[in-house]
Scaffold this active site. Structure first.
Site, short mmCIF file in Angstrom:
data_model
loop_
_atom_site.label_atom_id
_atom_site.label_comp_id
_atom_site.label_asym_id
_atom_site.label_seq_id
_atom_site.Cartn_x
_atom_site.Cartn_y
_atom_site.Cartn_z
N ARG A 156 88.87 -5.75 28.46
CA ARG A 156 90.07 -5.09 29.81
C ARG A 156 89.45 -3.85 30.79
O ARG A 156 89.71 -2.69 30.55
CB ARG A 156 91.30 -5.13 29.84
N ASP A 434 103.95 0.26 27.57
CA ASP A 434 103.16 0.53 28.15
C ASP A 434 103.59 0.74 29.49
O ASP A 434 104.52 0.62 29.77
CB ASP A 434 102.02 -0.57 27.82
#
Length: 532
Positions: A156, A434
């Site tokens: 990613r 996050d």
């Protein structure tokens, strides 16, 4: 000409391995080939933002040829990728211990995350890229318990909003995703192909089918350049932007030879609604802890639409990540909550999802066996309900609680604090936080101030002064943290939520902030090497 920051102390071997002349030449060619189109992407995003701000325009499903034509399907994925039931998420490869532990979990893939769960300091970038290199090239003994097959690494890269401050080409800084993709592919792409392990990517924060086409053309160019067969690269697009949800079919079409389906993500998606429409009082999102979850109409219909579109086109539809940690006073309760939430997603028809905590893996594998027996996906399930534009844009009712407000303030400050410390995610109250949870937290605080929302308990108006008071209270109560970083983080948070034009992405703001860059070395004098 390419200019690149010198190696952080102790990473000289990794630096020299990754940034060879041929690798940097590959990156340079890739950047120059697509520079004009990348600049157009940034321009288009600014133009859309301006148009949304000045008008009452709302997105609609288009009647494109791709949508009307019911005959096309995405290219079938190779055998190992047909099973997408469980990935580990937010696995930053710069956290060597967690990354290496994840490689041996009984999952279908590992989200090797340079985006939401990762802080892109120069040290973290080099460490993360080198850890991937070591795993793919078997450079370290005993990392893999079963060395026959590499696990599926769902790489990613950073999203387009992130710039790499440590590399310049012809006097221009290079987009972070291009650096990540180029270095990962140059060193690992052929090896992953030969090992029947990809290469596979998650693509974050796309806003349109045009952006999907850009990535598709980057894939084609890269495969030609590296001598890898076309359609080898596979990519799953995260539909975490409200505008992208109206172009899902077109996004699949543009990537159809390289598609690994679409993914749902609740908090980035919800935050994008505020980023695009937060200036309007008909798009105020209530307290996220009390009123926003995947069973609310706008999110439930969003996931159903992802499943419907993906399955009608032969693509996998995957759900979000369970952020709960199996720890604390009642770990069994955490497991039960995750199983209950993921049961609903399986019933909706998803083909897989992510968890963060490796300890959840056995329970989730058991859940899949219980609900789907030996079936490895649910591609044959195609929901037929008609889902409208209004379904996706119907905001849930509800207000703001004092607890919810304080939680958003706390998460926002702690995210900035951890970012300044070089961490992209952290544990808070038995859950992983996050950039996605930071985005929704700071966005809601800004929106509530802007629209003078009221607290449910006493109808008190949420003002900047109230937020300043809650922020000061948190700073005063913070223990076991570096006080000077806490204060800096609190001030940065207050700057963001009091802005008349808040940043689209908190990570962009922090990545470009001089405090972060001074701490982590991209503003130091005489630190660049000239190459090529």
């Amino acid at each position: 000409m390419i200019e690149i920051n010198v190696s952080p102390p102790g990473l000289e071997t990794a630096y020299q391995t990754l940034f060879t002349e041929t690798a940097l030449s590959f990156l340079t060619e890739l950047f120059l080939e697509f520079e004009t189109r990348i600049n157009q992407l940034y321009y288009d995003r600014c133009l859309r933002k301006y148009e949304l701000k000045k008008s009452k325009y709302l997105p609609q499903f288009s009647r494109t040829k791709q949508r009307r034509d019911r005959s096309w399907l995405v290219k079938p994925v190779p055998g190992r990728l047909a099973d997408r039931r469980l990935d580990l998420g937010d696995v930053s490869p710069s956290d060597s211990t967690h990354f290496f532990d994840a490689l041996n979990a009984e999952v279908q893939g590992i989200q090797v995350d340079f985006d939401d769960g990762h802080c892109p300091t120069w040290r973290n970038q080099i460490t993360g890229l080198y850890n991937v290199y070591k795993v793919v090239h078997r450079k370290e003994d005993k990392i893999l318990k079963s060395p026959k097959d590499l696990p599926i690494l769902m790489l990613r890269p950073r999203a387009w909003n992130m710039i790499e401050h440590n590399i310049m080409i012809n006097g221009k800084k290079v987009p972070g995703p291009l650096v990540d993709f180029a270095i990962l592919m140059y060193h690992n792409g052929s090896r992953l192909y030969e090992e029947n392990s990809g290469p596979c990517f998650y693509l974050s924060k796309l806003e349109s089918a045009t952006e999907a086409k850009l990535w598709n053309d980057i894939f084609i160019w890269t495969q030609n350049k590296l001598g890898i067969p076309q359609a080898t690269i596979k990519a799953c697009v995260l539909i975490e932007n409200i505008l992208a949800s109206f172009e899902m079919e077109e996004i699949l079409f543009e990537l159809k030879d390289h598609s690994l389906g679409l993914n749902c993500g609740i908090w980035d998606y919800a935050a994008s609604i505020i980023a695009k429409f937060g200036h309007r009082n008909d798009f105020i999102l209530p307290d996220r802890n009390k009123y926003v979850n995947m069973q609310r109409h706008f999110l439930k219909k969003y996931m159903e639409l992802v499943v419907q579109i993906c399955h009608s086109r032969g693509a996998h539809a995957t759900g979000g990540m369970a952020a709960q940690i199996v720890t604390g006073e009642n770990p069994q309760k955490a497991i039960e909550n995750v199983v209950a939430a993921k049961t609903l997603e399986i019933q909706t028809g998803v083909d897989g999802f992510m968890v963060y905590d490796i300890k959840l893996v056995p329970k989730i594998n058991q859940l899949w066996r219980k609900m789907c027996n030996t079936r490895i996906n649910q591609l044959d399930r195609i929901p037929t309900d008609v889902i409208s534009e209004a379904d996706l844009l119907r905001m849930p009712s509800g207000g703001v609680t004092k607890i919810g407000l304080k939680h958003n303030v706390e998460v926002s400050i702690l995210f900035v604090y951890n970012w300044l410390c070089g961490n992209g995610h952290f544990i808070n109250k038995n859950s992983i936080e996050d950039s996605a949870t930071a985005e929704i937290s700071r966005s809601q605080v800004w929106q509530w101030i802007t629209h003078m929302a009221r607290l449910e308990e006493n109808s008190e108006i949420i003002t900047f002064e109230l937020i300043r008071e809650l922020t000061q209270n948190y700073v005063n109560s913070a223990v076991n943290l570096d006080k000077k970083y806490v204060i800096a983080s609190a001030n940065i948070f207050l700057d963001i939520v009091s802005s008349s034009e808040p940043p689209d992405f908190i990570t962009t703001y922090l990545n470009d902030h001089y405090v972060f860059r001074r701490i982590h070395g991209s503003l130091e004098i005489s630190k660049y090497n000239h190459k090529l």
